[in-house]
Design a protein around this motif. Structure first.
Motif, PDB file in Angstrom:
ATOM      1  N   GLN A 117       1.210  -1.137   0.118  1.00  0.00           N
ATOM      2  CA  GLN A 117      -0.332   0.044   0.106  1.00  0.00           C
ATOM      3  C   GLN A 117       1.062   1.556  -0.028  1.00  0.00           C
ATOM      4  N   ALA A 118       0.691   2.038  -0.867  1.00  0.00           N
ATOM      5  CA  ALA A 118       1.601   3.344  -1.482  1.00  0.00           C
ATOM      6  C   ALA A 118       1.532   4.151  -0.041  1.00  0.00           C
ATOM      7  N   TRP A 119       0.330   4.129   0.668  1.00  0.00           N
ATOM      8  CA  TRP A 119      -0.189   4.914   1.866  1.00  0.00           C
ATOM      9  C   TRP A 119       0.886   5.228   2.745  1.00  0.00           C
ATOM     10  N   MET A 120       1.187   4.014   3.114  1.00  0.00           N
ATOM     11  CA  MET A 120       1.887   3.553   3.815  1.00  0.00           C
ATOM     12  C   MET A 120       3.554   3.851   3.906  1.00  0.00           C
ATOM     13  N   ASN A 121       4.131   4.561   2.906  1.00  0.00           N
ATOM     14  CA  ASN A 121       4.947   5.302   2.968  1.00  0.00           C
ATOM     15  C   ASN A 121       5.162   6.105   3.913  1.00  0.00           C
ATOM     16  N   GLY A 122       6.428   5.558   4.194  1.00  0.00           N
ATOM     17  CA  GLY A 122       7.062   6.540   5.770  1.00  0.00           C
ATOM     18  C   GLY A 122       6.295   5.798   6.885  1.00  0.00           C
ATOM     19  N   GLY A 123       5.567   5.079   7.219  1.00  0.00           N
ATOM     20  CA  GLY A 123       4.997   4.773   8.093  1.00  0.00           C
ATOM     21  C   GLY A 123       5.906   3.392   8.616  1.00  0.00           C
ATOM     22  N   THR A 124       4.102   2.064   9.950  1.00  0.00           N
ATOM     23  CA  THR A 124       4.994   2.121  10.329  1.00  0.00           C
ATOM     24  C   THR A 124       3.720   1.023  10.886  1.00  0.00           C
ATOM     25  N   PHE A 125       3.792  -0.581  11.650  1.00  0.00           N
ATOM     26  CA  PHE A 125       3.166  -0.986  12.542  1.00  0.00           C
ATOM     27  C   PHE A 125       3.515  -1.001  13.589  1.00  0.00           C
ATOM     28  N   LEU A 126       1.827  -0.359  14.486  1.00  0.00           N
ATOM     29  CA  LEU A 126       2.047  -0.718  16.103  1.00  0.00           C
ATOM     30  C   LEU A 126       1.985  -1.720  16.417  1.00  0.00           C
ATOM     31  N   VAL A 127       1.975  -2.584  17.194  1.00  0.00           N
ATOM     32  CA  VAL A 127       1.868  -3.591  18.184  1.00  0.00           C
ATOM     33  C   VAL A 127       1.093  -2.966  19.591  1.00  0.00           C
ATOM     34  N   ALA A 128      -0.458  -3.254  20.605  1.00  0.00           N
ATOM     35  CA  ALA A 128       0.247  -2.287  22.040  1.00  0.00           C
ATOM     36  C   ALA A 128      -0.647  -3.726  22.519  1.00  0.00           C
ATOM     37  N   ARG A 129       0.415  -4.444  23.928  1.00  0.00           N
ATOM     38  CA  ARG A 129      -0.060  -5.502  24.411  1.00  0.00           C
ATOM     39  C   ARG A 129       0.123  -4.613  26.087  1.00  0.00           C
ATOM     40  N   LYS A 130      -1.668  -4.883  26.916  1.00  0.00           N
ATOM     41  CA  LYS A 130      -1.966  -4.474  28.099  1.00  0.00           C
ATOM     42  C   LYS A 130      -1.845  -5.771  28.636  1.00  0.00           C
ATOM     43  N   ILE A 131      -0.377  -5.605  29.729  1.00  0.00           N
ATOM     44  CA  ILE A 131       0.419  -6.625  30.127  1.00  0.00           C
ATOM     45  C   ILE A 131       0.890  -6.185  31.684  1.00  0.00           C
ATOM     46  N   GLN A 132      -0.273  -7.617  32.100  1.00  0.00           N
ATOM     47  CA  GLN A 132      -0.191  -6.912  34.015  1.00  0.00           C
ATOM     48  C   GLN A 132       0.977  -7.652  34.465  1.00  0.00           C
ATOM     49  N   MET A 133       1.464  -7.120  35.505  1.00  0.00           N
ATOM     50  CA  MET A 133       2.263  -7.113  36.252  1.00  0.00           C
ATOM     51  C   MET A 133       2.712  -7.676  37.182  1.00  0.00           C
ATOM     52  N   LEU A 134       2.849  -9.380  38.059  1.00  0.00           N
ATOM     53  CA  LEU A 134       2.624 -10.156  39.054  1.00  0.00           C
ATOM     54  C   LEU A 134       2.988  -9.786  40.126  1.00  0.00           C
ATOM     55  N   ILE A 135       3.314  -8.097  40.763  1.00  0.00           N
ATOM     56  CA  ILE A 135       4.483  -7.250  41.225  1.00  0.00           C
ATOM     57  C   ILE A 135       4.788  -8.479  42.722  1.00  0.00           C
ATOM     58  N   GLU A 136       3.729  -8.349  43.401  1.00  0.00           N
ATOM     59  CA  GLU A 136       4.224  -9.373  44.613  1.00  0.00           C
ATOM     60  C   GLU A 136       5.030 -10.620  44.450  1.00  0.00           C
ATOM     61  N   SER A 137       4.195 -11.314  43.443  1.00  0.00           N
ATOM     62  CA  SER A 137       5.265 -12.968  43.158  1.00  0.00           C
ATOM     63  C   SER A 137       6.125 -12.441  42.881  1.00  0.00           C
ATOM     64  N   TRP A 138       6.429 -11.400  42.400  1.00  0.00           N
ATOM     65  CA  TRP A 138       8.078 -11.151  42.071  1.00  0.00           C
ATOM     66  C   TRP A 138       9.096 -10.107  42.759  1.00  0.00           C
ATOM     67  N   ASP A 139       7.918  -9.998  43.605  1.00  0.00           N
ATOM     68  CA  ASP A 139       8.968  -8.960  45.036  1.00  0.00           C
ATOM     69  C   ASP A 139       9.348 -10.163  46.067  1.00  0.00           C
ATOM     70  N   ARG A 140       8.829 -11.716  45.710  1.00  0.00           N
ATOM     71  CA  ARG A 140       9.146 -12.498  46.577  1.00  0.00           C
ATOM     72  C   ARG A 140      10.705 -13.517  46.182  1.00  0.00           C
ATOM     73  N   VAL A 141      10.654 -12.610  44.741  1.00  0.00           N
ATOM     74  CA  VAL A 141      11.661 -14.096  44.107  1.00  0.00           C
ATOM     75  C   VAL A 141      13.143 -13.363  44.160  1.00  0.00           C
ATOM     76  N   ARG A 142      13.749 -14.527  44.819  1.00  0.00           N
ATOM     77  CA  ARG A 142      15.585 -13.983  45.483  1.00  0.00           C
ATOM     78  C   ARG A 142      15.931 -12.650  43.726  1.00  0.00           C
ATOM     79  N   LEU A 143      16.968 -11.771  43.964  1.00  0.00           N
ATOM     80  CA  LEU A 143      17.606 -10.545  43.271  1.00  0.00           C
ATOM     81  C   LEU A 143      18.248 -12.221  42.200  1.00  0.00           C
ATOM     82  N   GLU A 144      18.873 -12.987  42.586  1.00  0.00           N
ATOM     83  CA  GLU A 144      20.434 -13.930  41.752  1.00  0.00           C
ATOM     84  C   GLU A 144      18.805 -14.399  40.483  1.00  0.00           C
TER      85      GLU A 144
END
Ligand code: HEM
Length: 412
Positions: free
Chosen positions: A253-280
């Motif tokens: 499509q010529a109208w896409m010249n200079g354009g791009t595609f955008l992928v959007a993902r809403k990603i929930q992070m399980l913060i409390e579980s992560w915070d219990r993981v050792r640094l290593e």
């Protein structure tokens, strides 16, 4: 911008303490970095070969909106909406009000054109980036079937997807980024108002705290797992990488010249579980060290990861086989790269008092295949225990807008 008309100068507020001070303080709290040393364009040009908000220095705040055309909207409605949005966006991004009538216009039978909450604020590097979802090109809608770029596929299902309709899809999108959240919200609010009767908001996402850079002169920010994010990005000064991995020139499509595609993902992070993981272990999951962002194979933040290095302590590869960086790295994905431009979000707590928080992942790619390949590879990612993809959308982002033209005018 000497002599330029702006909302701020119109109010005679030049030199007043308000907006700039507040923005600076908030930004400093979100990401302690060297941004003060980097050029802080407060007005980003709206017209150009590419839309702004892609390679633009990543602003501190995001307000993203996905819209559906109303069920009765016609092709003419779509065309006029894009023209009206373009006019308003060209003004808003330059720090002006939505129309010459502004926030103090109107009359006995007509409310003011501009809602007014950005009066007195500078442009704050506001960019407004427009995209078109696959559904806009569906049969029996706006006669755009033959204008659908072949790359604009519906994203397939991925392992671990827990997608919800209320955070997914959309006929149209607008990404508003600015260094002041009020400016970004004001822009989307007024563009939604302009759309009244033609298109309506389907979902929105407020993002604070950028999680990437588009230039190494900006220091790398951190996501909510506390790791530097955006180290290995496609940078705005790398024309070869942008040409190869971001700009969709050469689309059918010529109208896409200079354009791009955008992928959007809403990603929930399980913060409390992560915070219990050792640094290593956190570091082994990501494949980088937490403090400096260096790959576990050694070196400093911008040293290329070496996947052949073996660690006796880990009794295996220094960068584990199921680490995020190893699985997302171009070496593993046919060289594929993407320009990531995501934001953190925090939306209160759930009934158990846990944070509703995560990463609003945004990637600009020459073809969605790049994202699909990497996301498939991430099916093995140790990070999957701590994240859930809950929203998904894909948009074709047309090329830049020339003076006198409207966004997507090549569609008609
Ligand atoms: C790299 C975190 C989701 C693609 C990274 C890095 C971190 C990170 C800390 C290392 C620093 C960097 O190079 O930026 C996260 C978190 C995610 C997430 C917390 C989810 C909440 C994704 C998704 C994709 C992705 C969904 C794409 C499908 C990449 C890529 C790299 C990367 C391509 C660079 C790899 C390289 O070239 O070394 N991510 N990421 N990430 N991530 Fe993610």
């Amino acid at each position: 911008t000497g002599g330029r008309w702006s909302r701020r100068s119109a109010l005679g507020l030049i030199g007043a303490a308000g907006a700039v001070g507040v923005t600076g303080g908030f930004a400093a709290g979100v990401a302690r970095d060297d941004d003060a040393a980097a050029p802080q364009e407060s007005v980003v040009p709206f017209h150009g070969r590419h839309q702004a908000g892609i390679t633009t220095r990543v602003q501190q705040h995001l307000y993203f909106a996905s819209f559906d055309m109303t069920s009765t909207a016609t092709r003419e409605d779509l065309k006029s909406l894009l023209a009206d949005w373009t006019d308003a966006a060209a003004r808003l991004t330059q720090g002006r009000e939505v129309s010459p009538e502004g926030a103090t216009g109107g009359g006995p039978y007509k409310p003011p054109d501009d809602t007014g909450e950005a009066l007195g604020l500078e442009a704050n590097a506001l960019t407004l980036t427009f995209g078109f979802g696959p559904t806009l090109f569906a049969a029996n809608r706006f006669g755009l079937e033959s204008k659908r770029p072949k790359e604009l596929v519906d994203l397939p299902s991925f392992a671990f997807d827990l997608l919800e309709d209320r955070f997914s899809g959309g006929d149209l999108c607008i990404q508003a980024c600015a260094d002041d959240p009020q400016v970004a919200v004001h822009a989307i609010r007024n563009l939604s108002r302009i759309a009244f009767g033609r298109a309506q908001v389907r979902w929105t996402q407020l993002g604070y705290g950028r999680t990437s850079t588009t230039s190494k002169s900006q220091s790398t920010p951190r996501n909510l797992f506390g790791f530097k994010d955006g180290t290995a990005n496609v940078f705005s000064n790398d024309d070869a990488d942008l040409g190869r991995w971001v700009w969709a020139d050469g689309s059918d499509q010529a109208w896409m010249n200079g354009g791009t595609f955008l992928v959007a993902r809403k990603i929930q992070m399980l913060i409390e579980s992560w915070d219990r993981v050792r640094l290593e272990e956190q570091e082994a999951i990501v494949g980088r060290d937490k403090a400096r962002g260096a790959p576990l194979s050694g070196g400093s933040e911008f040293t290329e990861p070496d996947f052949d290095v073996v660690s006796t302590a880990a009794r295996g590869p220094a960068i584990p086989a199921d680490s995020h960086v190893r699985l997302a790295h171009p070496e593993r994905n046919g060289g594929a790269r993407m320009l990531r431009r995501g934001y953190n979000f925090v939306e209160g707590n759930n009934d158990l008092g846990q944070l509703n928080a995560g990463l609003f992942f945004l990637a600009f790619v020459r073809s969605p295949e790049q994202f699909i390949g990497v996301q498939r590879s991430l099916a093995q990612d140790a990070l999957n225990e701590y994240i859930r993809h809950i929203g998904s959308a894909i948009f074709a982002v047309p090329g830049g807008i020339r003076t006198g033209e409207s966004v997507g005018s090549g569609l008609f």
